[in-house]
Scaffold this motif. Structure first.
Motif, PDB file in Angstrom:
ATOM      1  N   PHE A 171      -2.218  13.295 -10.710  1.00 20.55           N
ATOM      2  CA  PHE A 171      -2.044  13.397 -12.163  1.00 20.55           C
ATOM      3  C   PHE A 171      -0.733  14.094 -12.531  1.00 20.55           C
ATOM      4  O   PHE A 171      -0.281  13.994 -13.672  1.00 20.55           O
ATOM      5  N   GLU A 172      -0.129  14.780 -11.575  1.00 22.35           N
ATOM      6  CA  GLU A 172       1.138  15.456 -11.827  1.00 22.35           C
ATOM      7  C   GLU A 172       2.341  14.622 -11.388  1.00 22.35           C
ATOM      8  O   GLU A 172       3.480  15.009 -11.624  1.00 22.35           O
ATOM      9  N   MET A 173       2.089  13.474 -10.752  1.00 24.87           N
ATOM     10  CA  MET A 173       3.161  12.577 -10.308  1.00 24.87           C
ATOM     11  C   MET A 173       3.506  11.621 -11.454  1.00 24.87           C
ATOM     12  O   MET A 173       2.650  10.863 -11.914  1.00 24.87           O
ATOM     13  N   GLU A 174       4.737  11.641 -11.885  1.00 18.67           N
ATOM     14  CA  GLU A 174       5.142  10.774 -12.990  1.00 18.67           C
ATOM     15  C   GLU A 174       5.031   9.297 -12.632  1.00 18.67           C
ATOM     16  O   GLU A 174       4.777   8.450 -13.499  1.00 18.67           O
ATOM     17  N   ASP A 175       5.218   8.975 -11.357  1.00 24.06           N
ATOM     18  CA  ASP A 175       5.204   7.569 -10.933  1.00 24.06           C
ATOM     19  C   ASP A 175       3.913   7.191 -10.222  1.00 24.06           C
ATOM     20  O   ASP A 175       3.891   6.262  -9.399  1.00 24.06           O
ATOM     21  N   ALA A 176       2.812   7.880 -10.538  1.00 23.52           N
ATOM     22  CA  ALA A 176       1.553   7.645  -9.824  1.00 23.52           C
ATOM     23  C   ALA A 176       1.086   6.194  -9.924  1.00 23.52           C
ATOM     24  O   ALA A 176       0.656   5.598  -8.930  1.00 23.52           O
ATOM     25  N   LEU A 177       1.156   5.605 -11.104  1.00 22.62           N
ATOM     26  CA  LEU A 177       0.681   4.236 -11.273  1.00 22.62           C
ATOM     27  C   LEU A 177       1.575   3.251 -10.527  1.00 22.62           C
ATOM     28  O   LEU A 177       1.080   2.261  -9.963  1.00 22.62           O
ATOM     29  N   GLU A 178       2.868   3.517 -10.503  1.00 27.63           N
ATOM     30  CA  GLU A 178       3.774   2.657  -9.747  1.00 27.63           C
ATOM     31  C   GLU A 178       3.472   2.747  -8.251  1.00 27.63           C
ATOM     32  O   GLU A 178       3.472   1.725  -7.539  1.00 27.63           O
ATOM     33  N   ILE A 179       3.204   3.961  -7.775  1.00 23.62           N
ATOM     34  CA  ILE A 179       2.865   4.141  -6.356  1.00 23.62           C
ATOM     35  C   ILE A 179       1.550   3.439  -6.038  1.00 23.62           C
ATOM     36  O   ILE A 179       1.407   2.783  -4.995  1.00 23.62           O
ATOM     37  N   ALA A 180       0.574   3.551  -6.945  1.00 21.69           N
ATOM     38  CA  ALA A 180      -0.703   2.875  -6.735  1.00 21.69           C
ATOM     39  C   ALA A 180      -0.509   1.368  -6.617  1.00 21.69           C
ATOM     40  O   ALA A 180      -1.104   0.717  -5.747  1.00 21.69           O
ATOM     41  N   ASP A 181       0.319   0.800  -7.469  1.00 24.41           N
ATOM     42  CA  ASP A 181       0.588  -0.644  -7.402  1.00 24.41           C
ATOM     43  C   ASP A 181       1.290  -1.008  -6.090  1.00 24.41           C
ATOM     44  O   ASP A 181       0.971  -2.016  -5.458  1.00 24.41           O
ATOM     45  N   LYS A 182       2.221  -0.156  -5.684  1.00 23.05           N
ATOM     46  CA  LYS A 182       2.999  -0.425  -4.467  1.00 23.05           C
ATOM     47  C   LYS A 182       2.122  -0.377  -3.218  1.00 23.05           C
ATOM     48  O   LYS A 182       2.336  -1.144  -2.266  1.00 23.05           O
ATOM     49  N   LEU A 183       1.139   0.511  -3.203  1.00 24.81           N
ATOM     50  CA  LEU A 183       0.314   0.712  -2.009  1.00 24.81           C
ATOM     51  C   LEU A 183      -0.978  -0.083  -2.031  1.00 24.81           C
ATOM     52  O   LEU A 183      -1.820   0.063  -1.144  1.00 24.81           O
ATOM     53  N   TYR A 184      -1.144  -0.944  -3.021  1.00 26.30           N
ATOM     54  CA  TYR A 184      -2.355  -1.766  -3.106  1.00 26.30           C
ATOM     55  C   TYR A 184      -2.235  -2.952  -2.146  1.00 26.30           C
ATOM     56  O   TYR A 184      -1.201  -3.603  -2.056  1.00 26.30           O
ATOM     57  N   ILE A 185      -3.315  -3.218  -1.406  1.00 25.80           N
ATOM     58  CA  ILE A 185      -3.365  -4.404  -0.542  1.00 25.80           C
ATOM     59  C   ILE A 185      -4.603  -5.215  -0.888  1.00 25.80           C
ATOM     60  O   ILE A 185      -5.651  -4.672  -1.221  1.00 25.80           O
ATOM     61  N   SER A 186      -4.479  -6.517  -0.804  1.00 22.48           N
ATOM     62  CA  SER A 186      -5.605  -7.413  -1.102  1.00 22.48           C
ATOM     63  C   SER A 186      -5.946  -8.295   0.086  1.00 22.48           C
ATOM     64  O   SER A 186      -6.749  -9.218  -0.034  1.00 22.48           O
ATOM     65  N   VAL A 187      -5.325  -8.008   1.242  1.00 18.87           N
ATOM     66  CA  VAL A 187      -5.509  -8.838   2.431  1.00 18.87           C
ATOM     67  C   VAL A 187      -5.809  -7.944   3.625  1.00 18.87           C
ATOM     68  O   VAL A 187      -5.640  -6.723   3.570  1.00 18.87           O
ATOM     69  N   ASN A 188      -6.252  -8.560   4.711  1.00 11.43           N
ATOM     70  CA  ASN A 188      -6.405  -7.845   5.976  1.00 11.43           C
ATOM     71  C   ASN A 188      -5.025  -7.699   6.597  1.00 11.43           C
ATOM     72  O   ASN A 188      -4.443  -8.665   7.101  1.00 11.43           O
TER      73      ASN A 188
END
Length: 506
Positions: A407-424
């Motif tokens: 919650f203190e990271m300004e780019d938290a949502l961007e990091i979440a998008d970057k680290l999301y995987i939908s595959v094995n």
């Protein structure tokens, strides 16, 4: 409704006193002891090795009992914790009334009660793992307004002499997931443990056999799991501590061994401690937004992923932890998250927040006529790297720190998008995506270096002290296990010797 909940509660004190455990008072404990002929009292508390210790009293009169419940007792901290010096070792242990339960193993009627540590000034012991966890969760709520709840999945192996097990219905090697009698041999032990833990106040979700099962020349190995409901971090840790102790007690009665070691042997399923978490606001889950994972949950996961390597210092504390965290297994090695994806470090399990779920019960039961209810309380995110070698209190503290950090990271949502995987990510066609992800530490040594690198996050707001971080790193470095997996490759006798040395960890 409250009366019904009390009537169905398996804890004898809850039933007898007709109130939830959270409302127990000293007078309630005394009344239960007098009404039920309790003769002895056990104080229990976690030592530095992660196991529940015991201090036993014979109750001689009401004044004596009142004094114990009011003032606690002294213990030698230097014999419980390696970092406490003998010349300043006296600590107090004070009982937490809500944790009282009838000991199911004692022939003499005995009440057990969990305790917290206090220093000579009568303050919570600052170096206690429990105190650190409480401060971490308090700071999380103060800074974000959210309350953390958590639960653990406790995996373990039962090890029995093969000659003493009926092998007429053999289990398929590494295919024991949700298997049942007669192809499992020790589900009765698990069921007894589940009942006893529930009677002690643990909120159990379910239990089942797990994937791992195999035999060697002498022994039969069977993996099981007990999973808990989400609760306060403190109660979650208490339930796991009690469950470990009770499983060992039952195993001793059955004449078998129970092990929570993260790895029993190479090539077979290891035992993890997956931890599910959720955030509440005003008592309601904030994990779901418009039928999908909420931005609140994404920020929390981004923070956890950002310090995941440092978290291993509290959740994977022995060399064999890193024999479990190897590529191409369900145990994660890469820092990423996904929904329903078991190759991810943080997983969002299948949830009950889709309106499509309202159809399921009606299809299964044509006479069902209730309105749709959004079961978002079941929605969590799961950290999959930790194992039972963890310091449970410090692990939950580290999770609270990581979530707050998100919650203190300004780019938290961007990091979440970057680290999301939908595959094995371990399939060949996704090797480019795999190459983009950072790896978890591969040894205690690497874990220590990651913790030191991320020290500022953990010491912010004085949750962890600099000394705690340095001491934790030194303990990990002392194993001298850098590149251990490579050094042990193909050396089965050395691997077995290492595994056996940690068979009864935590």
């Amino acid at each position: 409704m409250k009366t019904s909940n009390v009537e169905l509660n398996p804890n004898r004190l809850v039933q007898h006193l007709n109130k939830p455990a959270s409302e127990f008072t000293k007078d309630d404990i005394i009344r239960f002891i007098k009404d039920n002929g309790i003769k002895m009292l056990n104080f229990r508390y976690a030592g530095g090795d992660g196991r529940l210790k015991a201090l036993t009293f014979v109750i001689r009169d009401e004044e004596h009992l009142d004094n114990l419940l009011s003032a606690g007792e002294r213990v030698d901290g230097s014999s419980l914790f390696s970092y406490i010096e003998a010349d300043t070792s006296d600590l107090y242990v004070l009982p937490k009334y809500r944790t009282a339960f009838v000991n199911p193993f004692e022939e003499i009627p005995t009440l057990d009660i969990l305790c917290s540590y206090f220093d000579k000034e009568g303050n919570p012991l600052k170096s206690s793992s429990e105190t650190v966890m409480k401060k971490a969760t308090q700071i999380l709520t103060e800074k974000t307004g959210y309350e953390l709840q958590a639960m653990g999945e406790l995996e373990y192996y039962i090890i029995a002499n093969k000659d003493e097990v009926n092998m007429g219905f053999p289990a398929v090697d590494q295919a024991g997931y949700h298997e049942s009698n007669p192809f499992t041999k020790f589900d009765q032990l698990r069921k007894e443990a589940m009942m006893y833990v529930s009677e002690a106040g643990g909120k159990i979700k379910y239990g089942h056999s797990e994937v791992g099962n195999f035999t060697d020349d002498k022994y039969y190995y069977e993996q099981n799991e007990i999973e808990f409901e989400t609760d306060s971090p403190e109660s979650s840790v208490e339930s796991l501590l009690i469950a470990k102790w009770m499983l060992r007690m039952l195993a001793d009665q059955y004449g078998v061994v129970v092990s929570f070691a993260p790895k029993i042997t190479v090539g077979k399923a290891g035992s993890g401690l997956h931890v599910h978490m959720k955030l509440l606001k005003d008592g309601k889950s904030v994990m779901v937004e418009n039928g999908d994972v909420s931005n609140t949950a994404k920020r929390a996961m981004a923070g956890l992923l950002d310090v995941a390597s440092g978290i291993t210092a509290f959740g994977n504390r022995i060399p064999t932890s890193y024999l479990r965290l190897v590529p191409h297994q369900e145990a994660p090695t890469n820092i990423c998250w996904g929904d329903r994806n078991r190759s991810a470090l943080v997983r969002v399990p299948l949830g009950w927040f889709s309106k499509g779920s309202s159809k399921m019960v009606a299809i299964a039961n044509p006479n069902y006529d209730e309105e749709f209810r959004e079961h978002s309380y079941k929605s969590t995110f799961e950290f999959r790297a930790a194992d039972p070698s963890a310091d449970l209190y410090l692990l939950l503290a580290a999770f609270a720190v990581g979530i707050r950090h998100g919650f203190e990271m300004e780019d938290a949502l961007e990091i979440a998008d970057k680290l999301y995987i939908s595959v094995n990510i371990f399939k060949d066609e996704h090797k480019d995506r795999l190459a983009q992800l950072e790896h978890l530490p591969a040894s205690c040594y690497e874990s220590a270096q990651a913790l030191k690198k991320q020290k500022d996050v953990f010491t912010q707001y004085d949750v962890f002290t600099e000394g705690m971080i340095d001491d934790s790193a030194k303990l990990l470095e002392a194993f001298d296990d850098d590149q251990l997996s490579e050094r042990l490759y193909g050396k089965n006798d050395e691997i077995k010797k290492l595994v056996d040395s940690f068979i009864h960890i935590a």
